[in-house]
Design a protein around this motif. Structure first.
Motif, PDB file in Angstrom:
ATOM      1  N   GLU A 137     -45.658 -30.477 -56.169  1.00  0.00           N
ATOM      2  CA  GLU A 137     -44.822 -29.281 -56.097  1.00  0.00           C
ATOM      3  C   GLU A 137     -44.921 -28.590 -54.739  1.00  0.00           C
ATOM      4  O   GLU A 137     -43.958 -27.993 -54.262  1.00  0.00           O
ATOM      5  N   SER A 138     -46.085 -28.684 -54.103  1.00  0.00           N
ATOM      6  CA  SER A 138     -46.259 -28.041 -52.797  1.00  0.00           C
ATOM      7  C   SER A 138     -45.344 -28.668 -51.749  1.00  0.00           C
ATOM      8  O   SER A 138     -44.796 -27.969 -50.891  1.00  0.00           O
ATOM      9  N   ASP A 139     -45.154 -29.980 -51.816  1.00  0.00           N
ATOM     10  CA  ASP A 139     -44.237 -30.654 -50.886  1.00  0.00           C
ATOM     11  C   ASP A 139     -42.807 -30.151 -51.084  1.00  0.00           C
ATOM     12  O   ASP A 139     -42.077 -29.908 -50.113  1.00  0.00           O
ATOM     13  N   LEU A 140     -42.440 -30.005 -52.328  1.00  0.00           N
ATOM     14  CA  LEU A 140     -41.087 -29.547 -52.639  1.00  0.00           C
ATOM     15  C   LEU A 140     -40.899 -28.092 -52.230  1.00  0.00           C
ATOM     16  O   LEU A 140     -39.840 -27.709 -51.702  1.00  0.00           O
ATOM     17  N   PHE A 141     -41.914 -27.277 -52.439  1.00  0.00           N
ATOM     18  CA  PHE A 141     -41.855 -25.864 -52.052  1.00  0.00           C
ATOM     19  C   PHE A 141     -41.674 -25.728 -50.541  1.00  0.00           C
ATOM     20  O   PHE A 141     -40.845 -24.944 -50.066  1.00  0.00           O
ATOM     21  N   ARG A 142     -42.437 -26.513 -49.789  1.00  0.00           N
ATOM     22  CA  ARG A 142     -42.325 -26.456 -48.322  1.00  0.00           C
ATOM     23  C   ARG A 142     -40.979 -26.999 -47.852  1.00  0.00           C
ATOM     24  O   ARG A 142     -40.458 -26.570 -46.822  1.00  0.00           O
ATOM     25  N   PHE A 143     -40.401 -27.914 -48.609  1.00  0.00           N
ATOM     26  CA  PHE A 143     -39.095 -28.475 -48.265  1.00  0.00           C
ATOM     27  C   PHE A 143     -38.007 -27.407 -48.346  1.00  0.00           C
ATOM     28  O   PHE A 143     -37.106 -27.343 -47.503  1.00  0.00           O
ATOM     29  N   LYS A 175     -51.689 -26.898 -50.578  1.00  0.00           N
ATOM     30  CA  LYS A 175     -50.928 -27.967 -51.230  1.00  0.00           C
ATOM     31  C   LYS A 175     -51.409 -28.197 -52.656  1.00  0.00           C
ATOM     32  O   LYS A 175     -51.606 -29.317 -53.119  1.00  0.00           O
ATOM     33  N   MET A 176     -51.612 -27.098 -53.344  1.00  0.00           N
ATOM     34  CA  MET A 176     -52.142 -27.119 -54.699  1.00  0.00           C
ATOM     35  C   MET A 176     -51.055 -27.571 -55.678  1.00  0.00           C
ATOM     36  O   MET A 176     -49.868 -27.350 -55.456  1.00  0.00           O
ATOM     37  N   LYS A 177     -51.465 -28.227 -56.753  1.00  0.00           N
ATOM     38  CA  LYS A 177     -50.510 -28.606 -57.789  1.00  0.00           C
ATOM     39  C   LYS A 177     -49.906 -27.350 -58.417  1.00  0.00           C
ATOM     40  O   LYS A 177     -50.588 -26.333 -58.562  1.00  0.00           O
ATOM     41  N   GLY A 178     -48.648 -27.452 -58.825  1.00  0.00           N
ATOM     42  CA  GLY A 178     -47.920 -26.280 -59.291  1.00  0.00           C
ATOM     43  C   GLY A 178     -48.568 -25.555 -60.447  1.00  0.00           C
ATOM     44  O   GLY A 178     -48.642 -24.330 -60.460  1.00  0.00           O
ATOM     45  N   HIS A 192     -34.403 -40.811 -52.463  1.00  0.00           N
ATOM     46  CA  HIS A 192     -35.808 -40.478 -52.303  1.00  0.00           C
ATOM     47  C   HIS A 192     -36.103 -39.275 -53.202  1.00  0.00           C
ATOM     48  O   HIS A 192     -35.372 -38.279 -53.164  1.00  0.00           O
ATOM     49  N   PRO A 193     -37.165 -39.335 -54.033  1.00  0.00           N
ATOM     50  CA  PRO A 193     -37.423 -38.256 -54.985  1.00  0.00           C
ATOM     51  C   PRO A 193     -37.489 -36.863 -54.358  1.00  0.00           C
ATOM     52  O   PRO A 193     -36.962 -35.902 -54.929  1.00  0.00           O
ATOM     53  N   LEU A 194     -38.140 -36.737 -53.192  1.00  0.00           N
ATOM     54  CA  LEU A 194     -38.250 -35.424 -52.563  1.00  0.00           C
ATOM     55  C   LEU A 194     -36.891 -34.891 -52.149  1.00  0.00           C
ATOM     56  O   LEU A 194     -36.576 -33.714 -52.370  1.00  0.00           O
ATOM     57  N   TYR A 195     -36.060 -35.741 -51.577  1.00  0.00           N
ATOM     58  CA  TYR A 195     -34.721 -35.306 -51.182  1.00  0.00           C
ATOM     59  C   TYR A 195     -33.864 -35.006 -52.403  1.00  0.00           C
ATOM     60  O   TYR A 195     -33.084 -34.049 -52.402  1.00  0.00           O
ATOM     61  N   ALA A 196     -33.999 -35.822 -53.443  1.00  0.00           N
ATOM     62  CA  ALA A 196     -33.210 -35.596 -54.656  1.00  0.00           C
ATOM     63  C   ALA A 196     -33.509 -34.222 -55.244  1.00  0.00           C
ATOM     64  O   ALA A 196     -32.596 -33.431 -55.516  1.00  0.00           O
ATOM     65  N   ALA A 197     -34.792 -33.919 -55.426  1.00  0.00           N
ATOM     66  CA  ALA A 197     -35.174 -32.638 -56.017  1.00  0.00           C
ATOM     67  C   ALA A 197     -34.845 -31.473 -55.087  1.00  0.00           C
ATOM     68  O   ALA A 197     -34.313 -30.440 -55.518  1.00  0.00           O
TER      69      ALA A 197
END
Length: 592
Positions: free
Chosen positions: A503-509, A35-38, A151-156
């Protein structure tokens, strides 16, 4: 003296491919497991690639470093330039208070988050992809959805996934133009073939987006909107790509699906308004309280953006602007210093087309918008500085990712992976989209992926007696799926969605959805190669690998003149309508 690329450094392709895959595997591990920063993950991946290129592939240290630097330079311009100006334009809309008007207007159409996602992430995002591309659609639509309360994660995440269908025809069709130039296949033939593959994805994408947000049960509640949005987009995309060419499918399909959905909403609304669980209960706005003038004022930055980017993207305009506003610089030390496996020297020329770049068109639209939305130029400068600070880490990420991309190309690392896929024989059509997916994952661009692999796709298909149009189009179609997980795309979406550092959260999403869509496209391309060959359009291949080019310099000046006239008339009209609104409000106040 030049250095020759190496494809199989161990003289054992499986072992060489295993080593070549390490940098890509590291990115997956860094983002998913650690879960490293991008920006950290991309910088470390670049360092690992430099070490492999030098120690395993025998690339000279100087060339490895210069290759990385040239890629980083391309990441800064034009990619970061486009993202900076696109987010600046959006921030101008927010800081002026006009986005609140847009937000309430959207809520008057529908307060339902599912339909808002279809309107903005899917339809409006596709329109922006057709005009600007290179990250601007995700940057703008993700910021808009967050501004609406998503929600920011869903938006992106939703904007990244929605951005798949239009990517092949993005930036006025540049990805297909490049594929044509590299493969020597006619542009219109490639456009037709892609236009007979991606509409299948476009039909199901709205359903898929809504289901991600709220599950199957809630998705069924808005099936009329999903059907209208997906079918209208797919039909227009198919018709444009098959009869008009690759320049307009995204623009016309995006506008068409928006209009069709707005018309539907006049006669139909979902029985229940769905919102995210974390959102507080809000009163639903049934009717827009804003006048025509107020709405035009609020949307004026995006109206000007549309006019500017479409006008700027025309080939005659580009040619005219480039005669005065382009610096072509062969990069010293690396230009023609690397020899490809076929004996050709690889050019490294940096084209600083500061006038014709899409980012410049967006910046001009933003500057013209400032007085229209009630902001001074001094305030605009402060907003630009704020936007630059907002993007400091994403800029590092994009620059390092493009440095990584250039290095794996120049060293031969990516050719090692391509050779493995090309060796799959009669199953190659199934893996052709994987090659495009891999290219976009690495470079962040379907255009770059097509430049890299289109020739290999065509040659390999011919060797196994499959029409090369199938695999070249497969490269393009597979590439659009890689866009949602490309580190550079993730960085842009994270910046726009206020998720910098996550970014790791978004990548896994997005990762799971990318694999699902990739399998879908691979299956379609395999069927086209052997079972559905009747869908392949007839064409004649360009002789000697040359694609005809038309010079448009003289016409460019007329196009620019017409563009200036159109902009002047639009600005005059917007100011006139806004002035009438102020007069009406003043009269009503005096009467009161």
């Amino acid at each position: 003296m030049s250095w020759t690329q190496v494809i199989d450094p161990f003289h054992h392709i499986a072992l060489s491919a295993t080593i070549a895959f390490i940098p890509i595997l590291f990115i997956f591990w860094a983002l998913i497991v650690r879960k490293m920063k991008g920006y950290k993950a991309s910088l470390l991946a670049t360092v690992i690639t430099v070490v492999i290129a030098i120690t395993i592939y025998g690339m000279p240290v100087k060339l490895a470093l210069l290759s990385t630097a040239s890629g980083a330079l391309y990441g800064l311009f034009p990619i970061c330039w486009i993202v900076l100006t696109a987010l600046f334009l959006f921030n101008v809309t927010v800081e002026s208070g006009q986005f609140e008007v847009i937000r309430q207007f959207m809520a008057s159409l529908t307060a339902d988050r599912r339909i808002q996602a279809l309107l903005i992430a899917f339809s409006f995002g596709s329109f922006l992809e057709g005009t600007a591309g290179f990250g601007a659609p995700v940057a703008i639509t993700a910021a808009m959805l967050v501004g609406l309360g998503f929600h920011p994660l869903y938006a992106a995440g939703i904007c990244l996934i929605a951005n798949t269908a239009p990517v092949a025809f993005g930036s006025i069709g540049i990805p297909i133009t490049v594929a044509s130039q590299v493969s020597s296949l006619p542009e219109i033939a490639i456009s037709k073939m892609v236009g007979r593959t991606l509409p299948l994805l476009s039909v199901i994408l709205p359903f898929y987006l809504v289901m991600i947000m709220c599950g199957l049960k809630r998705t069924k509640e808005v099936w009329p909107a999903i059907l209208v949005s997906g079918v209208s987009f797919a039909v227009i995309q198919w018709a444009c790509s098959n009869f008009l060419g690759p320049s307009l499918p995204d623009i016309l399909a995006g506008i068409g699906s928006i209009l069709c959905l707005v018309v539907l909403l006049k006669y139909w609304k979902p029985k229940q308004t769905w919102r995210f669980a974390h959102e507080p209960a809000q009163a639903i706005i049934r009717e827009s309280r804003f006048s025509k003038g107020q709405l035009l004022k609020a949307w004026s930055p995006f109206i000007l953006l549309t006019i500017m980017v479409i006008g700027w993207g025309l080939e005659p305009v580009k040619a005219a602007l480039n005669t005065y506003g382009q610096i072509t610089l062969p990069l010293p030390g690396i230009h023609n210093a690397i020899q490809s496996t076929d004996g050709k020297l690889i050019p490294h020329v940096f084209k600083f087309n500061y006038l014709s770049a899409a980012g410049t068109a967006i910046l001009i639209a933003a500057i013209i918008s400032l007085p229209l939305v009630g902001l001074s130029y001094r305030r605009g400068l402060k907003i630009l500085v704020y936007t630059l600070k907002q993007l400091q880490y994403p800029i590092i990420t994009v620059a390092s990712v493009l440095g990584f991309a250039y290095l794996v190309n120049d060293s031969g690392i990516v050719l090692t992976l391509a050779s493995v896929l090309a060796g799959t024989g009669s199953f190659f059509p199934f893996f052709a989209p994987v090659l495009g997916w891999l290219g976009v994952f690495i470079t962040g661009s379907d255009t770059s992926s097509n430049a890299l692999f289109s020739k290999l796709q065509a040659v390999t298909a011919t060797s196994i007696h499959v029409d090369p149009l199938v695999t070249v189009a497969g490269n393009i179609s597979g590439g659009v799926i890689g866009k949602m997980i490309s580190p550079s795309s993730i960085a842009v979406a994270a910046a726009a969605g206020k998720l910098v550092g996550k970014e790791s959260d978004l990548f896994r999403f997005t990762l799971k959805h990318s694999f699902i869509f990739l399998a879908f496209i691979c299956t379609i391309v395999l069927a086209q190669a052997y079972l559905l060959s009747w869908v392949i359009p007839g064409y004649e291949q360009y002789p000697s690998g040359k694609v005809p080019v038309t010079e448009h310099l003289a016409a460019g000046y007329w196009h620019i003149f017409i563009l200036v006239i159109v902009l002047t008339l639009v600005v005059f009209y917007l100011r006139m309508v806004s002035g009438k609104d102020k007069m009406t409000i003043k009269n009503e106040t005096d009467k009161a």
